[in-house]
Design a protein around this motif. Structure first.
Motif, PDB file in Angstrom:
ATOM      1  N   ARG A 193      -5.946   4.056  13.632  1.00 55.57           N
ATOM      2  CA  ARG A 193      -5.312   3.057  12.627  1.00 55.57           C
ATOM      3  C   ARG A 193      -5.090   3.381  11.289  1.00 55.57           C
ATOM      4  N   TRP A 194      -5.763   4.639  10.957  1.00 55.09           N
ATOM      5  CA  TRP A 194      -5.601   5.160   9.505  1.00 55.09           C
ATOM      6  C   TRP A 194      -4.651   6.287   9.215  1.00 55.09           C
ATOM      7  N   SER A 195      -4.044   6.365   8.214  1.00 52.18           N
ATOM      8  CA  SER A 195      -3.371   7.281   7.782  1.00 52.18           C
ATOM      9  C   SER A 195      -3.042   7.515   6.117  1.00 52.18           C
ATOM     10  N   GLY A 196      -2.793   8.681   5.513  1.00 52.05           N
ATOM     11  CA  GLY A 196      -2.505   8.960   4.434  1.00 52.05           C
ATOM     12  C   GLY A 196      -2.218  10.047   4.012  1.00 52.05           C
ATOM     13  N   SER A 197      -2.045  10.353   2.588  1.00 51.00           N
ATOM     14  CA  SER A 197      -1.751  11.762   2.046  1.00 51.00           C
ATOM     15  C   SER A 197      -1.927  11.960   0.722  1.00 51.00           C
ATOM     16  N   LEU A 198      -2.124  13.231   0.208  1.00 56.46           N
ATOM     17  CA  LEU A 198      -2.800  13.551  -0.926  1.00 56.46           C
ATOM     18  C   LEU A 198      -1.722  14.792  -1.277  1.00 56.46           C
ATOM     19  N   GLN A 199      -1.039  14.870  -2.353  1.00 55.37           N
ATOM     20  CA  GLN A 199      -0.307  15.958  -2.656  1.00 55.37           C
ATOM     21  C   GLN A 199      -0.247  16.337  -4.207  1.00 55.37           C
ATOM     22  N   MET A 206      -2.902   5.697   1.145  1.00 50.78           N
ATOM     23  CA  MET A 206      -3.570   5.594   2.249  1.00 50.78           C
ATOM     24  C   MET A 206      -3.178   4.145   2.693  1.00 50.78           C
ATOM     25  N   GLY A 207      -3.151   4.038   4.221  1.00 50.50           N
ATOM     26  CA  GLY A 207      -2.924   2.911   4.708  1.00 50.50           C
ATOM     27  C   GLY A 207      -3.726   2.680   6.350  1.00 50.50           C
ATOM     28  N   LEU A 217      -2.346   1.476  -0.026  1.00 50.32           N
ATOM     29  CA  LEU A 217      -2.414   1.496  -1.366  1.00 50.32           C
ATOM     30  C   LEU A 217      -2.080   3.074  -1.617  1.00 50.32           C
ATOM     31  N   SER A 218      -1.467   3.065  -3.021  1.00 55.49           N
ATOM     32  CA  SER A 218      -0.991   4.437  -3.357  1.00 55.49           C
ATOM     33  C   SER A 218      -1.225   4.612  -5.081  1.00 55.49           C
ATOM     34  N   VAL A 219      -1.486   5.598  -5.419  1.00 50.29           N
ATOM     35  CA  VAL A 219      -1.746   5.931  -6.777  1.00 50.29           C
ATOM     36  C   VAL A 219      -0.781   7.157  -7.106  1.00 50.29           C
ATOM     37  N   ASN A 220       0.190   7.092  -8.021  1.00 47.54           N
ATOM     38  CA  ASN A 220       1.225   8.015  -8.281  1.00 47.54           C
ATOM     39  C   ASN A 220       0.853   8.473  -9.765  1.00 47.54           C
ATOM     40  N   ASN A 221       0.886   9.942  -9.840  1.00 46.23           N
ATOM     41  CA  ASN A 221       0.298  10.556 -11.194  1.00 46.23           C
ATOM     42  C   ASN A 221      -0.973  10.282 -11.191  1.00 46.23           C
ATOM     43  N   GLY A 250       0.249  -1.706  -4.349  1.00 49.25           N
ATOM     44  CA  GLY A 250      -0.495  -2.166  -2.880  1.00 49.25           C
ATOM     45  C   GLY A 250       0.789  -2.629  -1.981  1.00 49.25           C
ATOM     46  N   THR A 251       0.659  -2.303  -0.849  1.00 49.83           N
ATOM     47  CA  THR A 251       1.929  -2.978  -0.069  1.00 49.83           C
ATOM     48  C   THR A 251       1.286  -3.541   1.259  1.00 49.83           C
ATOM     49  N   LEU A 252       1.966  -4.567   1.663  1.00 45.73           N
ATOM     50  CA  LEU A 252       1.481  -5.451   2.899  1.00 45.73           C
ATOM     51  C   LEU A 252       2.954  -5.422   3.876  1.00 45.73           C
ATOM     52  N   GLN A 253       2.810  -5.072   4.711  1.00 44.53           N
ATOM     53  CA  GLN A 253       3.988  -4.918   5.627  1.00 44.53           C
ATOM     54  C   GLN A 253       3.648  -5.686   7.076  1.00 44.53           C
ATOM     55  N   PHE A 254       4.756  -6.506   7.300  1.00 42.61           N
ATOM     56  CA  PHE A 254       4.560  -7.327   8.807  1.00 42.61           C
ATOM     57  C   PHE A 254       5.779  -6.791   9.482  1.00 42.61           C
ATOM     58  N   HIS A 255       5.383  -6.238  10.960  1.00 47.64           N
ATOM     59  CA  HIS A 255       6.495  -5.801  11.838  1.00 47.64           C
ATOM     60  C   HIS A 255       6.094  -6.480  12.962  1.00 47.64           C
ATOM     61  N   LEU A 256       7.372  -7.453  13.367  1.00 55.03           N
ATOM     62  CA  LEU A 256       7.489  -8.185  14.765  1.00 55.03           C
ATOM     63  C   LEU A 256       6.914  -7.036  15.969  1.00 55.03           C
TER      64      LEU A 256
END
Length: 800
Positions: A707-713, A748-749, A759-763, A792-798
């Protein structure tokens, strides 16, 4: 303990390997009995197998019972039962051609592609990709903050993308490659679902509208070789493709809410589905922010609706409507010294920008049969762009009693584009393809410029609407026919020549008033007509069933519009005899995949750009410095672009065919762009082209596990110059060097059933940098980029 773990791992790996059985066979057309190239076999228990160019597959699978879903371009996906054992290792699968409604694009429901950036097949729908450098960015599996349209992350795996950052939310996209100017993406042929979205593709190809990333299924890029199928612009094609309603559901809903630093809020809501013969997709996106700097902020509404109705099994009629409206307060630019002291400060509080975009589009897709497809698009663009503010050099204080410059544009464009592709056998059992198309366009830009004394609000009216400083109309006409043919000479080698015949007419009708004290009008009425061919050829050689070498040569052309010439702006003057830009792109590369472990594309390029337009730093004999826009000389860009990504989890037998990911990617581009052929202007010989960073590097780690996903760039861009003289600084910030910068982004999500929290941090390191110096709006001067920001993002997908 370490030795015990090593032993257990060895036993597990050996046991898994010992149970493997080699299975093989063909995937064939049920009617013609011919092999289907590049068919995909998805076994239950997370095993995936890919066919070669003749439809043959071979892979390993443990002994057992399977359901095998077989999918191929332009064919119906179909499940098959197979009991794999020592006596059942060979099996052929037969597929029926897809219905007309599905022929233009294939979607395999529930199957995740192993790579989110990849090259396309030789032909898809009515487009030829053979022998061309191209990228398809699949946005369904990428891990980054889509709410802010961050181009740094969105195009991270496309090597060489140079970015100008105009705002914190990607409202105005500005990208380019190979030493071309990124400003508002003018060097790309920018499209959405295959139709134009720029202000005026012939006379003023600036892109003030950028589709919200949350609504996109993918983005396709074809480099300079796109000129034959899509027309002018050296950068190639940039096409945003929206999502469609899920075909296996009557109704689906997705709602995504994002909050962030500096008052940022984004609300994206969409519905879609399939009801009998009707497919529909609708979204609305609201976005606002107070901004990182003082005297800034924006509010934007995006809306889109798409209806696709199958009139018959072969004929589909579609209608799209796009709406965008936004208003932005602009803080103006800074000088070099002001930026060093405080990059968040603002010395302008009366500058505003406003835009509205409307794009209705009617589409017709007709699959005559599996070898003949016709598509027709008729669409229009109804748009407005408005600016008001103080455009005096930033080192002059802003006097609230002084007039503000008002610059308003109105765009009214209509288009018709038709494409037909025919697949045939040049050599027995080997498919070749012929593509033909035509395009008709008429657009009119109405540009006015004046001034007002209305204070500091967003008032775009002028004091005297009978005596504008500029009042010009720029009607433009374009007609073109084009042809390309993939000659598949062997199963591995193809040659794709092509030609495009262009007719372009641009007009300028109106007047200017240089001295508002006398209101003396200088009238103009000019017409410029061009007729010319563009030629090109592409080569492709399949080294293996998953790798190929490619080469391409294509001519390019970019017309200079009268809209570029008619300018009355402080700090800016224009050569009235600007010439059209001509040249070509050459690509040579090697790309492909190694199993499901490694994905890559490595290439070199040469771009010749004749009559390059640039800015010269000049003075009026006193203390006033201004930019002079003219044809500097020719320029050439030579370099290399490399992308590679490795999924370490797929090195482990247990994860070999799973969708879990722990990958490392790198995207590196080297560009040597310099002025050449400078008779009479030897001071520019060998000078670096402006906005042409020599090195653009991006590295990242992406993970997706359960259930986890994310990226560092990490992103790095080399220093750039903002003018052809390669001036290192100026007292007003308009010209000078753009220093190198490093930026780190993190996301990271976590997904739980229908919900996802990210949740994300830019720069991340709060780098103070800038990517642009400008002579006019949104400056003039240095335009600082945003510092560290949290989201911070909260998403609902039916139905996720």
């Amino acid at each position: 303990m370490k030795k015990i773990l090593q032993f257990l791992f060895f036993v597990l790996a050996y046991t898994s390997q010992a149970q493997q059985i080699v299975v093989s066979g063909f995937v064939k057309d049920e009617t013609t009995q011919k092999g289907i190239p590049h068919a995909l076999l998805i076994f239950s228990k997370n095993i995936v197998c890919l066919c070669d160019t003749i439809g043959f597959y071979s892979c390993t699978a443990p002994k057992g019972d399977y359901v095998v879903v077989v999918d191929a371009e332009n064919y119906d996906s179909k499940p098959f039962a197979w009991q794999v054992n020592e006596t059942s290792t060979v099996k052929d699968f037969f597929l029926q051609p897809m219905t007309a409604r599905q022929l233009s694009e294939v979607t395999v429901i529930g199957v995740e592609k192993p790579w989110d950036v990849r090259s396309q097949l030789q032909t898809v729908g009515t487009t030829i990709y053979a022998g061309k450098k191209n990228e398809l960015i699949d946005l369904n599996s990428m891990a980054f903050n889509t709410a802010i349209n961050n181009a740094r992350q969105l195009y991270a795996k496309v090597p060489g993308i140079n970015i100008i950052e105009n705002d914190q939310a990607g409202v105005q996209l500005s990208i380019a490659t190979r030493g071309l100017n990124p400003n508002r993406t003018t060097e790309f042929n920018a499209r959405q679902n295959g139709y134009d979205i720029s202000a005026d593709p012939i006379g003023y190809p600036e892109t003030y509208y950028s589709p919200p990333t949350d609504a996109l299924d993918n983005i396709e890029i074809i480099r300079g070789a796109a000129s034959l199928q899509y027309g002018t612009q050296f950068g190639g094609l940039l096409n945003f493709r929206f999502k469609k309603g899920p075909e296996d559901k009557t109704f689906d809903l997705m709602s995504k809410q994002t909050v962030g630093s500096y008052g940022f809020f984004n609300s994206f809501n969409s519905i879609g589905g399939q009801h009998k013969k009707l497919n529909y997709y609708v979204f609305h996106n609201y976005k606002r922010s107070d901004g990182w700097r003082a005297n800034t902020g924006f509010e934007i509404h995006n809306a889109f609706s798409s209806l696709k109705y199958s009139l018959t099994p072969k004929l589909t009629l579609g209608f799209d409507y796009t709406l965008m409206q936004y208003q932005m307060k602009q803080p103006g630019g800074l000088t070099d010294q002001q930026f060093k002291l405080n990059p968040r400060q603002s010395l302008r509080n009366r500058n505003w920008f406003d835009a509205s975009w409307n794009i209705p589009a009617l589409t017709l897709d007709y699959a005559i049969d599996t070898d003949n497809i016709l598509s027709v698009k008729i669409y229009s663009l109804l748009a407005d762009r408005k600016n008001v503010g103080n455009l005096s050099p930033i080192n002059y204080p802003d006097d609230a009693t002084s007039p503000r410059t008002v610059m308003n544009d109105q765009y009214r464009n209509v288009y018709m584009e038709s494409r037909y592709i025919h697949h045939y056998e040049l050599i027995h059992h080997i498919q070749s393809s012929f593509l033909a198309g035509m395009r008709f366009y008429h657009g009119e830009t109405h540009r006015t410029q004046g001034y007002n004394y209305s204070g500091s609000n967003a008032d775009f009216s002028v004091v005297d609407n009978t005596n504008f400083q500029i009042d010009y109309r720029f009607p433009s006409y374009n007609a073109a026919v084009f042809f390309e043919n993939v000659f598949q000479l062997t199963e591995k080698f193809s040659v794709t020549p092509g030609a495009r015949l262009e007719y372009i007419q641009t007009n300028a009708i109106g007047y200017t008033i240089a001295d508002t004290t006398t209101n003396t009008k200088t009238f103009g009425n000019e017409t410029h007509t061009r007729k010319f061919p563009l030629l090109g050829v592409g080569l492709d050689y399949k080294i293996s069933n998953k790798t190929d070498a490619y080469a391409n040569f294509s001519q390019n052309y970019s017309p200079i519009s009268f809209g570029d010439i008619v300018i009355l702006q402080p700090g800016m003057k224009v050569d009235p005899n600007l010439k059209d830009v001509k040249g070509y792109n050459f690509d040579l590369g090697y790309r492909g995949q190694y199993k499901r472990i490694f994905n890559f594309d490595v290439s070199s390029f040469y771009l010749l750009y004749k009559n390059r337009v640039g800015n010269l730093l000049q003075t009026d004999g006193g203390d006033n410095v201004y930019q002079y826009k003219t044809n500097i000389s020719d320029s050439r860009s030579v370099g290399a672009e490399a992308y590679g990504e490795i999924n370490f989890l797929h090195l482990l037998p247990h994860y070999k065919y799973k969708t879990d990911k722990l990958s490392l990617y790198t995207s590196i581009a080297y560009t040597n762009a310099r002025y050449i052929n400078t008779p009479g202007r030897t001071q520019f010989a060998g000078k670096r082209v402006e906005y042409a960073a020599q090195w653009i590097d991006r590295f990242g780690i992406v993970f997706s596990f359960n259930r986890w996903s994310g990226s560092l760039q990490y992103s790095y861009t080399d220093p750039e110059f903002s003018d052809a003289t390669n001036a290192r600084s100026s007292n007003n910030g308009i010209v000078g060097i753009i220093p190198a910068y490093h930026v780190i982004d993190f996301t990271m999500g976590y997904t739980l059933n229908r919900w996802r929290l990210s949740l994300s941090v830019n720069n991340l390191t709060n780098e103070m940098y800038f990517t642009r110096r400008t002579t006019g709006f949104p400056g003039p001067g240095i335009i600082p980029s945003q510092g560290r920001a949290f989201y911070g993002t909260l998403q609902f997908h039916l139905w996720p």
